[in-house]
Scaffold this motif. Structure first.
Motif, PDB file in Angstrom:
ATOM      1  N   ARG A   3       6.289  -4.191  -7.639  1.00 12.94           N
ATOM      2  CA  ARG A   3       7.067  -3.763  -6.488  1.00 12.94           C
ATOM      3  C   ARG A   3       7.730  -2.426  -6.798  1.00 12.94           C
ATOM      4  O   ARG A   3       7.963  -2.100  -7.956  1.00 12.94           O
ATOM      5  CB  ARG A   3       8.178  -4.759  -6.173  1.00 12.94           C
ATOM      6  N   LYS A   5      11.294  -0.671  -5.890  1.00 14.73           N
ATOM      7  CA  LYS A   5      12.611  -0.901  -5.303  1.00 14.73           C
ATOM      8  C   LYS A   5      13.273   0.446  -5.080  1.00 14.73           C
ATOM      9  O   LYS A   5      13.380   1.258  -5.998  1.00 14.73           O
ATOM     10  CB  LYS A   5      13.485  -1.762  -6.206  1.00 14.73           C
ATOM     11  N   SER A  17       6.222  -4.171  -1.818  1.00 16.64           N
ATOM     12  CA  SER A  17       5.216  -4.777  -2.689  1.00 16.64           C
ATOM     13  C   SER A  17       4.000  -3.864  -2.749  1.00 16.64           C
ATOM     14  O   SER A  17       3.565  -3.333  -1.730  1.00 16.64           O
ATOM     15  CB  SER A  17       4.799  -6.141  -2.144  1.00 16.64           C
TER      16      SER A  17
END
Length: 138
Positions: A3, A5, A17
């Protein structure tokens, strides 16, 4: 599953994702759409190989992609690496892996502020020298 962030800019605290191929840019056809100065239509492509190797490929010359503060054209990424595109920063996260460069105890601990004590100390020193010179009446 890997992922990204969001760490700053319009993507802060958002989680994206990564698929086998994820394109980030300002174009509506991108998997992750980001608008802003310095962001190309199709800015960077992130690939995740079947073996779990994550690679970032900068797609448009003249539009800078930074990995850990260094401009890249193609770069293998590790958990904790920071990607920057325009005003947006992302941190690569992997399941079950702590991003060592980002979340070490030293990096997340609060440091004591030293500078608030500088002004009173400077004033005390200045008052002492003014008193020694006879500029103060006491």
């Amino acid at each position: 599953m890997y992922r990204l962030k969001g760490a700053s800019g319009p993507v802060i605290n958002q989680v994206f994702s990564l698929q086998d191929v994820t394109v980030i840019g300002g174009d509506a056809s991108c998997e992750v759409t980001v608008e802003g100065q310095g962001v190309a239509g199709r800015h960077v492509e992130i690939r995740v190989s079947p073996e779990g190797v994550v690679t970032a490929l900068s797609l448009e010359a003249g539009h800078e992609t930074l990995c850990n503060g260094v401009p890249i054209t193609e770069q293998v990424l590790s958990p904790g690496d920071e990607l920057r595109i325009g005003a947006c920063r992302w941190v690569l996260q992997a399941p079950g892996m702590r991003p060592e460069r980002v979340l070490t105890d030293a990096a997340i601990s609060k440091r004591p502020l030293v500078w608030p004590w500088l002004l009173p100390a400077a004033l005390a020193v200045a008052a002492f020298f003014a008193w020694r010179q006879g500029w103060l009446p006491f």
